[in-house]
Design a protein around this motif. Sequence first.
Motif, PDB file in Angstrom:
ATOM      1  N   SER A   1       0.834  -1.212   0.000  1.00 31.83           N
ATOM      2  CA  SER A   1       0.000   0.000   0.000  1.00 31.83           C
ATOM      3  C   SER A   1       0.865   1.256   0.000  1.00 31.83           C
ATOM      4  CB  SER A   1      -0.926   0.009   1.223  1.00 31.83           C
ATOM      5  OG  SER A   1      -1.883  -1.025   1.147  1.00 31.83           O
TER       6      SER A   1
ATOM      7  N   PRO B   1      -9.550  -2.242 -14.552  1.00 31.80           N
ATOM      8  CA  PRO B   1      -8.397  -2.462 -13.676  1.00 31.80           C
ATOM      9  C   PRO B   1      -7.580  -3.689 -14.057  1.00 31.80           C
ATOM     10  CG  PRO B   1     -10.361  -3.238 -12.592  1.00 31.80           C
ATOM     11  CD  PRO B   1     -10.822  -2.612 -13.891  1.00 31.80           C
TER      12      PRO B   1
ATOM     13  N   LEU C   1      -2.946  -8.678  -9.382  1.00 35.07           N
ATOM     14  CA  LEU C   1      -4.377  -8.466  -9.207  1.00 35.07           C
ATOM     15  C   LEU C   1      -4.830  -8.886  -7.802  1.00 35.07           C
ATOM     16  CD1 LEU C   1      -5.670  -9.691 -12.682  1.00 35.07           C
ATOM     17  CD2 LEU C   1      -5.605  -7.338 -11.843  1.00 35.07           C
ATOM     18  N   LYS C   2      -4.114  -9.836  -7.224  1.00 35.90           N
ATOM     19  CA  LYS C   2      -4.441 -10.308  -5.883  1.00 35.90           C
ATOM     20  C   LYS C   2      -3.926  -9.357  -4.807  1.00 35.90           C
ATOM     21  CE  LYS C   2      -3.593 -14.270  -2.801  1.00 35.90           C
ATOM     22  NZ  LYS C   2      -2.949 -15.611  -2.698  1.00 35.90           N
TER      23      LYS C   2
ATOM     24  N   PRO D   1      -3.649  -3.111  -3.849  1.00 33.58           N
ATOM     25  CA  PRO D   1      -4.883  -2.580  -3.262  1.00 33.58           C
ATOM     26  C   PRO D   1      -5.833  -2.076  -4.350  1.00 33.58           C
ATOM     27  CG  PRO D   1      -2.985  -1.822  -2.027  1.00 33.58           C
ATOM     28  CD  PRO D   1      -2.443  -2.500  -3.247  1.00 33.58           C
ATOM     29  N   ASN D   2      -7.118  -2.289  -4.146  1.00 33.38           N
ATOM     30  CA  ASN D   2      -8.116  -1.973  -5.169  1.00 33.38           C
ATOM     31  C   ASN D   2      -8.031  -0.549  -5.685  1.00 33.38           C
ATOM     32  OD1 ASN D   2      -9.240  -4.542  -5.208  1.00 33.38           O
ATOM     33  ND2 ASN D   2     -10.696  -4.082  -3.585  1.00 33.38           N
ATOM     34  N   GLN D   3      -7.769   0.406  -4.810  1.00 36.67           N
ATOM     35  CA  GLN D   3      -7.778   1.807  -5.245  1.00 36.67           C
ATOM     36  C   GLN D   3      -6.620   2.129  -6.188  1.00 36.67           C
ATOM     37  OE1 GLN D   3      -7.093   0.745  -2.117  1.00 36.67           O
ATOM     38  NE2 GLN D   3      -5.935   2.269  -0.946  1.00 36.67           N
TER      39      GLN D   3
ATOM     40  N   LYS E   1      -5.370  -0.361  -8.487  1.00 36.80           N
ATOM     41  CA  LYS E   1      -5.317  -1.322  -9.595  1.00 36.80           C
ATOM     42  C   LYS E   1      -5.409  -0.664 -10.971  1.00 36.80           C
ATOM     43  CE  LYS E   1      -6.700  -5.831  -7.793  1.00 36.80           C
ATOM     44  NZ  LYS E   1      -6.959  -5.686  -6.386  1.00 36.80           N
ATOM     45  N   LYS E   2      -6.226   0.356 -11.094  1.00 35.36           N
ATOM     46  CA  LYS E   2      -6.407   1.002 -12.389  1.00 35.36           C
ATOM     47  C   LYS E   2      -5.099   1.572 -12.936  1.00 35.36           C
ATOM     48  CE  LYS E   2      -8.130   3.400 -15.861  1.00 35.36           C
ATOM     49  NZ  LYS E   2      -6.909   4.158 -16.184  1.00 35.36           N
TER      50      LYS E   2
END
Length: 209
Positions: free
Chosen positions: A7, A133, A164-165, A168-170, A172-173
């Motif tokens: 992160s 993403p 991808l695993k 952090p989602n925010q 990924k893009k």
Amino acid sequence: MNKEKRSEIFARFEQQNPAPTTELVYGSTFQLLVAVILSAQATDVSVNKATKLLFKDAPTPKRILELGVAGLKPYIQSIGLYNTKAENIIKTCDILLQQHKGQVPDERAALEALPGVGRKTANVVLNTAFDQPTIAVDTHIFRVANRTGIAPGKTPLAVEENLLKYVPNQYKKDAHHWLILHGRYVCTARSPKCATCIINDLCEYSLRT
């Protein structure tokens, strides 16, 4: 590498470059697709030099299809594997016109059905043109993911799955662009610039000693 370190790494990438994007020059989703097909085993700089005139003279699938393979080759002959790429691009233009009304599809299966479009190319188009993403793993990202410990893997697909695993989602893009730029200009294959690297203290690889 733990979740907190990952992160922090991407937070630093975002702070340094809030809106990363490809270095390929294009004016439409179709032109991006062509540029990415051409970029396989070639540099973005060489692709941009070739497509500057190509996209001026033939900016659409119809116009490139009208060139034919023989007409397209002179535009891209400075790029590696240009013979095969010319054939694939002409076939792709024909499919786009016949099956997709001249538009680039925004679904992976349809993209990968186009000649010259593999998983990596599809990922770039889905991410850059359609804001999905996805993370395209090229040689730079493969090296950075393994060297830093962000998402180690023995194959590009394994690295992609781990990114991808673990990313952090925010983030990924934009992860694809941050990682490729980092690998291209900082975490280079030879003589990586560890002394000026913004994630040096978090990285599992270091030349500090």
